[in-house]
Design a protein around this motif. Structure first.
Motif, PDB file in Angstrom:
ATOM      1  N   PRO A 205      23.251 142.430  10.558  1.00  0.00           N
ATOM      2  CA  PRO A 205      24.615 142.914  10.321  1.00  0.00           C
ATOM      3  C   PRO A 205      25.529 141.774   9.894  1.00  0.00           C
ATOM      4  N   GLY A 206      26.536 142.080   9.123  1.00  0.00           N
ATOM      5  CA  GLY A 206      27.517 141.074   8.742  1.00  0.00           C
ATOM      6  C   GLY A 206      28.378 140.690   9.933  1.00  0.00           C
TER       7      GLY A 206
ATOM      8  N   GLU B 281      31.954 131.387  13.847  1.00  0.00           N
ATOM      9  CA  GLU B 281      32.815 130.248  14.135  1.00  0.00           C
ATOM     10  C   GLU B 281      31.970 128.978  14.092  1.00  0.00           C
ATOM     11  N   LEU B 282      32.310 128.094  13.176  1.00  0.00           N
ATOM     12  CA  LEU B 282      31.492 126.895  12.951  1.00  0.00           C
ATOM     13  C   LEU B 282      32.247 125.627  13.347  1.00  0.00           C
ATOM     14  N   ALA B 283      31.540 124.720  14.006  1.00  0.00           N
ATOM     15  CA  ALA B 283      32.062 123.384  14.294  1.00  0.00           C
ATOM     16  C   ALA B 283      31.612 122.443  13.182  1.00  0.00           C
TER      17      ALA B 283
ATOM     18  N   ASN C 255      32.474 134.110   6.757  1.00  0.00           N
ATOM     19  CA  ASN C 255      31.764 135.387   6.719  1.00  0.00           C
ATOM     20  C   ASN C 255      30.272 135.160   6.537  1.00  0.00           C
ATOM     21  N   VAL C 256      29.469 135.774   7.361  1.00  0.00           N
ATOM     22  CA  VAL C 256      28.024 135.802   7.167  1.00  0.00           C
ATOM     23  C   VAL C 256      27.686 137.197   6.650  1.00  0.00           C
TER      24      VAL C 256
ATOM     25  N   ARG D 228      28.045 129.767  -2.800  1.00  0.00           N
ATOM     26  CA  ARG D 228      26.764 129.651  -3.503  1.00  0.00           C
ATOM     27  C   ARG D 228      26.042 130.996  -3.552  1.00  0.00           C
ATOM     28  N   TRP D 229      26.321 131.880  -2.597  1.00  0.00           N
ATOM     29  CA  TRP D 229      25.642 133.172  -2.571  1.00  0.00           C
ATOM     30  C   TRP D 229      26.033 134.061  -3.750  1.00  0.00           C
TER      31      TRP D 229
END
Length: 728
Positions: free
Chosen positions: A573-574, A578-580, A553-554, A645-646
């Motif tokens: 916007p949230g 998808e991260l590699a 989630n961003v 961490r956020w």
């Protein structure tokens, strides 16, 4: 032998005192105190687990009753001469060819002292090589020699525990009656010697582990029962206690500098760190106590009820006066009802309450009313909540508090200049904030409100020539050291220090290498040079293969207009990104000005959003960690931990938007720190209540809200239901 015979309680009965008087008047043929004790033990069947008379305990009870005026005992018959331990005629030969590492020691073993020659050897070692120069033990005793093919390496001695030890008794959680009945379930490690001539890495911790594995069985064979706890003391003026920490002993507090013979509270001895080792992890249950007695683990939601939470989180704060400690609890409870208002508004103009608040906040500079002491009870509760977790993420970060408008406030520092170049005054809040792996906040571990000052104009030193202790970045090391100390009290819990890019400097990784009990997880800031193509760290990991893909989630970001002291920020916007994921083990080189330091072995993780939405900057993180990476799952775990961490930034937002700490107004920075300290804990509770409602909606409302609050919410909800829905 679960409970010790209550000798004094039995003898204190009036009928039994009368029986003792008859013995003293000659009816029992009593000539000496020892004779009296034996007859009393026989009559009342005072025997230990081995069936032997408890004459020592009986003599003590008789002396106490005599001092209370019940009777007069026979005079003590002093023996001439001084009692001295049996010793060898010559010194103990030094061991030869002892290897540098414990794994290379041949035939290392513990020898239970049972024979006369062994006793003489043990006494000789303690009298000549232990720093206390004494070999006399009291109470139930066990002695061991540390033997190897290289010779005698040292010795250990066990005896009775300390009679009174407030930090220990508070940690266990028993009352005076339970303490008297079950003190024998603790054994004291009175002597621990590794001979000064022996220099072998990890020998002390290895021997401690061997001793803990055998002491309960040996003690049971000799005395008929198994103890539950071992206690020991470390004089930090002479030793650091590293071997105890490495062997999973718990540092639970300090002594008060008193010994067994300090009848007048002179406290002439040095204060020592108290270490405890539970031989049975369920020792509280074995002692008949609740699992949460003393300073044991807490669940996350335990003690948060509206009526009592302030007492739990602030009660007993060491402010130098019990009245101030009680006032702190009342202030926190009231402030939490309306955290965004000034205190006078919180108490609705109650002048005595307002005056009491300002008397506490306006204590003189240097008084015990300071940020650290205000937070101490909350820190202790936070540590107990951490003990209930297998892993705890300790988030470390800073935030600026702008007090430029407080023209008359002394002690403020100089913050970074804004985009117009105007300098601002204020404090930098640097905190360690503990959360569980599910994101629920456990509490504030450490907070500092620093007044930053620029370098003096005449300080022409290059940055490489300035000691790390003088740099602003040293605060990250200070907080890491604090976590290392805390980790010693909870060896079953893994602590991970999670930091943003400001913590990416070599000295912090070097600090972790010295004591690796707390892991590091840090977002990389510097694209360091490497010796092989492509000669840059970030480019090197980008060229490695993708090992996993995850979705994270961003969070959304609200737009912020340009202000005189802030840059504008566009809305975001949230979304799900998808991260590699890629991974590379690296050698982190020391800066050129550290010629004597070896590179640090570390893991580098790369997370990249390969297909971001149009017009959106792709998510790309480089993470440096000391956590062992063996699989793609380990990489994913580290990434998900870092996304939490956020939480500390969410907490900062609650502090500033909910508790309005930027709006505080006091005449000195120290007074601001006191007010901030109270709000730090209130913001934690607000955040926890919010997240608990989301994560565990089935949680009973009574845990968080008082009866009055529940009735108010119920009435408000009914009113909303009755309001007709109007369309336009």
């Amino acid at each position: 032998m679960n409970k010790q015979n209550q000798i004094k309680r039995t003898l204190s009965l009036s009928s039994n005192i009368e029986y003792i008087k008859q013995l003293l008047e000659g009816k029992g043929g009593v000539a000496h105190r020892s004779d009296l004790a034996k007859q009393v033990c026989t009559h009342f069947e005072f025997h230990d687990a081995r069936g032997e008379m408890q004459t020592s305990g009986c003599l003590k009870a008789l002396r106490d009753l005599e001092s209370s005026g019940h009777f007069e005992l026979p005079r003590v018959q002093h023996k001439t001469g001084t009692k001295s331990p049996r010793r060898l005629t010559d010194s103990v030969p030094h061991p030869v060819d002892v290897p540098d590492e414990v794994r290379h020691i041949a035939a290392l073993e513990l020898v239970l002292v049972q024979e006369a020659d062994q006793m003489r050897t043990w006494n000789e070692l303690m009298l000549t090589e232990h720093y206390l120069k004494a070999a006399i033990l009291v109470g139930r005793q066990m002695r061991y020699l540390i033997r190897s093919e290289h010779g005698w390496l040292g010795g250990i001695g066990y005896a009775a525990p300390a009679l009174q030890l407030s930090a220990r008794d508070q940690w266990i959680g028993w009352n005076q009656e339970e303490h008297q009945a079950q003190l024998h379930m603790i054994v004291g490690m009175s002597r621990f010697l590794i001979r000064p001539s022996v220099n072998c890495k990890n020998l002390a911790s290895k021997v401690l582990g061997m001793s803990m594995a055998t002491i309960a069985k040996d003690f049971n064979r000799q005395y008929g029962y198994s103890p539950l706890l071992i206690e020991s003391f470390v004089d930090t003026e002479h030793y650091s206690g590293t071997c105890y920490k490495a062997s999973n002993w718990l540092a639970i507090g300090k002594t008060k500098g008193r010994g067994r013979q300090d009848r007048h509270n002179d406290s002439t001895l040095s204060q020592k760190t108290i270490y405890m080792y539970p031989l049975d992890t369920s020792f509280r249950k074995q002692l008949g106590l609740s699992a949460n007695a003393g300073l044991g683990a807490l669940t996350i939601s335990e003690g948060l009820d509206a009526a009592q939470w302030a007492e739990h989180e602030f009660g007993g704060a060491p402010l130098g006066d019990k009245r101030l400690s009680k006032r702190l609890v009342n202030v926190a409870h009231a402030k939490a009802q309306n955290p965004g208002s000034a205190f006078s508004g919180t108490v609705e103009g109650d002048w005595p309450a307002t005056k009491a608040y300002y008397r506490m906040i306006d204590q003189p500079e240097g008084s015990a009313v300071n940020l650290e002491n205000i937070l101490q009870p909350h820190r202790e509760r936070t540590a107990r909540r951490m003990m209930g977790q297998k892993t705890v993420l300790c988030l470390q970060d800073g935030s600026e508090l702008n007090y430029t408008n407080l023209d008359k406030c002394s002690g403020l520092g100089e913050l970074k200049a804004n985009q117009t170049g105007a300098k601002t005054k204020g404090l930098t809040l640097h905190s360690s904030f503990a959360i569980a792996p599910n994101g629920l906040p456990l509490g504030v571990l450490k907070a500092q409100c620093i007044a930053p000052h620029p370098r003096l104009p005449d300080d022409k030193r290059k940055p490489s020539k300035i000691p790390i202790e003088e740099k602003k970045t040293f605060v990250w090391i200070e907080h890491h050291r604090d976590l290392v100390e805390l980790a010693a009290t909870m060896p079953q819990t893994q602590l991970i220090n999670v930091c943003d890019r400001e913590a990416d400097f070599f000295e912090l990784f070097d600090e972790q290498r010295k004591n690796p009990c707390v892991e590091l997880l840090i977002r990389a800031q510097h694209d360091r040079n490497i010796n092989e193509s492509p000669f840059k760290l970030f480019a090197a990991i980008r060229e490695t293969r993708v090992q996993s893909r995850v979705s994270v989630n961003v969070p959304q970001q609200s737009a912020r207009p340009k202000k005189s002291k802030q840059k504008a920020k566009a809305a975001r916007p949230g979304r799900r990104a998808e991260l590699a994921l890629r991974h590379l083990a690296i050698q982190l080189p020391a800066p050129s000005y550290y010629h004597d330091k070896e590179p640090v072995e570390i893991q580098l993780i790369h997370a990249l959003e390969e297909n971001p939405p149009q017009g959106t900057k792709a998510v790309e993180w480089f993470l440096l960690t000391t956590i062992k990476i063996e699989s793609a799952k380990d990489i994913e775990k580290c990434l998900r931990w870092y996304t939490l961490r956020w939480r500390i930034e969410d907490w900062h937002r609650v502090l500033k938007s909910g508790c309005k700490i930027d709006d505080l107004a006091h005449e000195t920075a120290e007074r601001l720190r006191r007010a901030i300290g109270i709000n730090l804990v209130i913001a934690w509770r607000i955040m926890l209540m919010t997240l608990l409602g989301r994560e565990t909606p089935e949680l009973p409302a009574e845990i968080l809200f008082s009866d009055v609050e529940l009735r108010t919410l119920h009435a408000y909800a009914k009113k909303k239901i009755k309001t007709p829905f109007v369309t336009r």
